[in-house]
Design a protein around this motif. Structure first.
Motif, PDB file in Angstrom:
ATOM      1  N   GLY A 130      19.816   2.263-109.983  1.00  0.00           N
ATOM      2  CA  GLY A 130      20.021   2.933-108.698  1.00  0.00           C
ATOM      3  C   GLY A 130      18.800   2.813-107.821  1.00  0.00           C
ATOM      4  O   GLY A 130      18.394   3.761-107.137  1.00  0.00           O
ATOM      5  N   LEU A 131      18.203   1.626-107.802  1.00  0.00           N
ATOM      6  CA  LEU A 131      16.958   1.399-107.078  1.00  0.00           C
ATOM      7  C   LEU A 131      17.207   1.400-105.574  1.00  0.00           C
ATOM      8  O   LEU A 131      18.084   0.697-105.075  1.00  0.00           O
ATOM      9  N   ARG A 132      16.426   2.183-104.860  1.00  0.00           N
ATOM     10  CA  ARG A 132      16.634   2.302-103.408  1.00  0.00           C
ATOM     11  C   ARG A 132      16.227   1.035-102.666  1.00  0.00           C
ATOM     12  O   ARG A 132      16.892   0.618-101.720  1.00  0.00           O
ATOM     13  N   HIS A 133      15.096   0.447-103.061  1.00  0.00           N
ATOM     14  CA  HIS A 133      14.601  -0.738-102.361  1.00  0.00           C
ATOM     15  C   HIS A 133      14.200  -1.800-103.388  1.00  0.00           C
ATOM     16  O   HIS A 133      13.375  -1.530-104.267  1.00  0.00           O
ATOM     17  N   ALA A 134      14.772  -2.980-103.275  1.00  0.00           N
ATOM     18  CA  ALA A 134      14.437  -4.083-104.178  1.00  0.00           C
ATOM     19  C   ALA A 134      14.278  -5.362-103.364  1.00  0.00           C
ATOM     20  O   ALA A 134      15.006  -5.598-102.405  1.00  0.00           O
ATOM     21  N   VAL A 135      13.309  -6.172-103.757  1.00  0.00           N
ATOM     22  CA  VAL A 135      13.064  -7.471-103.131  1.00  0.00           C
ATOM     23  C   VAL A 135      13.046  -8.507-104.249  1.00  0.00           C
ATOM     24  O   VAL A 135      12.466  -8.269-105.321  1.00  0.00           O
ATOM     25  N   PHE A 136      13.669  -9.650-103.996  1.00  0.00           N
ATOM     26  CA  PHE A 136      13.783 -10.700-105.016  1.00  0.00           C
ATOM     27  C   PHE A 136      13.043 -11.947-104.543  1.00  0.00           C
ATOM     28  O   PHE A 136      13.219 -12.392-103.405  1.00  0.00           O
ATOM     29  N   LEU A 137      12.227 -12.495-105.430  1.00  0.00           N
ATOM     30  CA  LEU A 137      11.354 -13.623-105.076  1.00  0.00           C
ATOM     31  C   LEU A 137      11.370 -14.645-106.206  1.00  0.00           C
ATOM     32  O   LEU A 137      11.179 -14.290-107.374  1.00  0.00           O
ATOM     33  N   LYS A 180       7.825 -20.579 -98.341  1.00  0.00           N
ATOM     34  CA  LYS A 180       8.852 -19.950 -97.509  1.00  0.00           C
ATOM     35  C   LYS A 180       9.447 -18.728 -98.196  1.00  0.00           C
ATOM     36  O   LYS A 180       9.691 -17.695 -97.558  1.00  0.00           O
ATOM     37  N   ALA A 181       9.686 -18.845 -99.499  1.00  0.00           N
ATOM     38  CA  ALA A 181      10.232 -17.720-100.257  1.00  0.00           C
ATOM     39  C   ALA A 181       9.250 -16.553-100.264  1.00  0.00           C
ATOM     40  O   ALA A 181       9.638 -15.380-100.115  1.00  0.00           O
ATOM     41  N   ARG A 182       7.975 -16.852-100.425  1.00  0.00           N
ATOM     42  CA  ARG A 182       6.948 -15.808-100.434  1.00  0.00           C
ATOM     43  C   ARG A 182       6.867 -15.110 -99.080  1.00  0.00           C
ATOM     44  O   ARG A 182       6.825 -13.882 -99.001  1.00  0.00           O
ATOM     45  N   ASP A 183       6.843 -15.892 -98.010  1.00  0.00           N
ATOM     46  CA  ASP A 183       6.748 -15.295 -96.675  1.00  0.00           C
ATOM     47  C   ASP A 183       7.938 -14.384 -96.391  1.00  0.00           C
ATOM     48  O   ASP A 183       7.780 -13.300 -95.819  1.00  0.00           O
ATOM     49  N   GLU A 194       9.848  -8.684 -96.144  1.00  0.00           N
ATOM     50  CA  GLU A 194      10.709  -7.560 -96.536  1.00  0.00           C
ATOM     51  C   GLU A 194       9.875  -6.401 -97.065  1.00  0.00           C
ATOM     52  O   GLU A 194      10.133  -5.229 -96.743  1.00  0.00           O
ATOM     53  N   LEU A 195       8.893  -6.707 -97.887  1.00  0.00           N
ATOM     54  CA  LEU A 195       8.049  -5.655 -98.447  1.00  0.00           C
ATOM     55  C   LEU A 195       7.335  -4.878 -97.345  1.00  0.00           C
ATOM     56  O   LEU A 195       7.184  -3.646 -97.425  1.00  0.00           O
ATOM     57  N   ASN A 196       6.912  -5.576 -96.318  1.00  0.00           N
ATOM     58  CA  ASN A 196       6.186  -4.929 -95.223  1.00  0.00           C
ATOM     59  C   ASN A 196       7.053  -3.958 -94.438  1.00  0.00           C
ATOM     60  O   ASN A 196       6.527  -3.150 -93.669  1.00  0.00           O
ATOM     61  N   GLN A 197       8.354  -4.028 -94.598  1.00  0.00           N
ATOM     62  CA  GLN A 197       9.236  -3.076 -93.927  1.00  0.00           C
ATOM     63  C   GLN A 197       9.121  -1.681 -94.550  1.00  0.00           C
ATOM     64  O   GLN A 197       9.432  -0.679 -93.894  1.00  0.00           O
ATOM     65  N   TRP A 198       8.697  -1.607 -95.816  1.00  0.00           N
ATOM     66  CA  TRP A 198       8.677  -0.334 -96.532  1.00  0.00           C
ATOM     67  C   TRP A 198       7.284   0.154 -96.904  1.00  0.00           C
ATOM     68  O   TRP A 198       7.120   1.314 -97.288  1.00  0.00           O
ATOM     69  N   LEU A 199       6.281  -0.695 -96.842  1.00  0.00           N
ATOM     70  CA  LEU A 199       4.926  -0.258 -97.178  1.00  0.00           C
ATOM     71  C   LEU A 199       3.914  -1.166 -96.491  1.00  0.00           C
ATOM     72  O   LEU A 199       4.246  -2.308 -96.128  1.00  0.00           O
ATOM     73  N   PRO A 200       2.692  -0.672 -96.324  1.00  0.00           N
ATOM     74  CA  PRO A 200       1.645  -1.519 -95.734  1.00  0.00           C
ATOM     75  C   PRO A 200       1.079  -2.484 -96.782  1.00  0.00           C
ATOM     76  O   PRO A 200       0.033  -2.242 -97.385  1.00  0.00           O
ATOM     77  N   LEU A 201       1.793  -3.566 -97.019  1.00  0.00           N
ATOM     78  CA  LEU A 201       1.429  -4.499 -98.088  1.00  0.00           C
ATOM     79  C   LEU A 201       0.074  -5.152 -97.826  1.00  0.00           C
ATOM     80  O   LEU A 201      -0.217  -5.615 -96.727  1.00  0.00           O
TER      81      LEU A 201
END
Length: 472
Positions: A249-256, A291-294, A299-306
């Motif tokens: 039930g993960l609220r935020h997930a990013v796949f790389l 490209k995948a990393r960028d 996406e990560l930057n939308q939820w935290l100051p990466l």
């Protein structure tokens, strides 16, 4: 109200505020795999260069376990809560019986040694020591139901590890018994498309431990991957990552996706080329396709100051990164006086091989002078016995983010103190062999020694009939 009464009331209020603050403190707890008495170099892991290089050489189970315990003590002395996961019972004779071998325990071992020595090495493997592969963990702040979630890794890519998850499920339930706070799921189905290697391919990133975070899942293959272009197996599938995110039930997930170049160079898990903690992602330039990393970092930057700290290949080659296990270091946030984490002051717990590699050592020295990034200290630890089989400091631990109430709900048998580490070291010295080569696995005495050792361990910890042989 007189002055003394007022001071007493103020003191009581301050104590209450401190207690409330302590209850809200969220900390990282590391549970290291305690290395078992059958630690040997079987060369069982395809794509693990250190494992292949040292196959069939002489190991020291005693030294391996003592090194692991000293690493645990290092973190404990730095003020971090530290736990451990006990060794799994090896050999796992139930596997041999399912494969058609029969007779008494000793007869079973003798027959396997003569007819299938590779199978004997498989069922004797002490690979559960690498607790980073034990499970994927989602903290309560990130899950929809507010519980900490665990999914044991099915580890189906390698036979010696695919036999671990059933005992891992039992162990995790014993460690985290409170069903209101913890949810331990069964491993994903043992199907190629759901191949899962646990936390070694998962990084939890967040602004701080109290704030909701993001699960970064790194996979080696999806339905579009050209497997023929891979020299070594891509162990983690995207579908497994997606399934675990749903399960928790993960609220935020990013796949790389990990780069093909990294896999072919021997980065069999993401934690060989990257490590993250809090808002910091520390990784090699060639860990991912650009490209995948960028896209993922966007996406990560939308939820935290990466904060991304990329190590250029011009300073540390991929080969040097993999041989030294620079990124298999533990990345720890310093603790403030109140027990909270200081994300601007981090330490790398790095294998001593990093100090032996000139390029890596030079890079780390330069890194510590760069105050635009949060890593302020590097501490080297000797885990050479583990490193020789392909696992560094980060491989040896399962990282779990816990609130104070969740920490209080952990089974205390699995938490460490300085005194308990001393007791475990004494136990190791009594029961473990100084040296072991694969040919020694045919010795029935090793089987008896291992059972006796684990039987005593459960008595020391008050675990009762923890292992299958005790229940039988």
């Amino acid at each position: 109200m007189n002055t003394q009464t007022a001071q007493t009331a103020q003191t009581a209020q301050e104590q209450q505020e401190q207690e409330q603050q302590a209850q809200q403190t969220v900390q990282e707890v590391n549970f290291d795999g305690l290395i078992g008495p059958t630690h040997h170099y079987g060369g069982l892991a395809s794509g693990n260069l250190a494992s292949s290089r040292n196959a069939l050489s002489r190991s020291s189970p005693k030294q391996a376990a003592l090194q692991g315990l000293e690493k645990m003590r290092t973190l404990l002395n730095m003020g971090y809560p530290q736990g451990f996961m006990p060794p799994q019972m090896r050999p796992d004779l139930s596997v041999l019986r399912r494969l058609g071998f029969s007779g008494s325990d000793h007869q079973l071992l003798n027959r396997a040694a003569k007819e299938a020595p590779a199978l004997l090495s498989m069922v004797y493997s002490a690979s559960s020591m690498w607790a980073a592969n034990a499970a994927t963990v989602t903290p309560s702040a990130d899950s929809n139901d507010g519980r900490v979630h665990f999914t044991p890794a099915n580890l189906l890519t390698t036979a010696h590890r695919a036999i671990e998850h059933e005992q891992t499920f039992v162990t995790l339930n014993a460690m985290f018994p409170d069903k209101e706070r913890f949810a331990v799921h069964p491993a994903l189905p043992a199907i190629h498309r759901f191949a899962d290697e646990g936390a070694a391919n998962h990084t939890r990133l967040s602004a701080d431990y109290q704030s909701p975070g993001v699960g970064l899942f790194v996979y080696g293959r999806d339905t579009n991957t050209d497997l023929a272009a891979l020299t070594f197996p891509a162990r983690q599938s995207r579908e497994a990552c997606e399934a675990i995110a749903r399960q928790h039930g993960l609220r935020h997930a990013v796949f790389l996706q990990q780069s093909r170049h990294a896999i072919n160079a021997g980065a069999f898990h993401n934690d060989v080329v990257a490590v993250g903690n809090g808002p910091l992602m520390f990784f090699h330039e060639q860990a991912y396709e650009d490209k995948a990393r960028d896209r993922a970092f966007g996406e990560l930057n939308q939820w935290l100051p990466l904060q991304s700290l990329c190590v250029p290949a011009s300073k540390v080659s991929l080969s040097d990164a993999i041989s030294s296990y620079l990124f298999n270091s533990q990345l720890l946030a310093a603790m403030n006086a109140d027990g909270s984490a200081d994300m601007n002051n981090m330490c790398l717990i790095a294998p001593s091989e990093c100090a032996d590699n000139q390029a890596v050592k030079t890079y780390l020295n330069e890194l510590l002078t760069d105050h635009s990034q949060p890593i302020r200290q590097v501490q080297f630890v000797d885990v050479r016995q583990s490193m020789s089989n392909g696992g560094g400091p980060a491989c040896l631990r399962l990282r779990v983010i816990l609130t104070a109430r969740e920490r209080a709900a952990v089974n205390p048998a699995f938490m460490l103190s300085d005194e308990k580490i001393n007791s475990l070291q004494d136990w190791v010295k009594r029961h473990y062999r100084d040296e072991l080569v694969p040919a020694d696995l045919a010795d029935p005495a090793l089987f008896d020694e291992s059972r006796n050792a684990l039987d005593e361990l459960t008595q020391m910890l008050g675990l009762g009939s923890f292992y299958g042989f005790q229940q039988a």
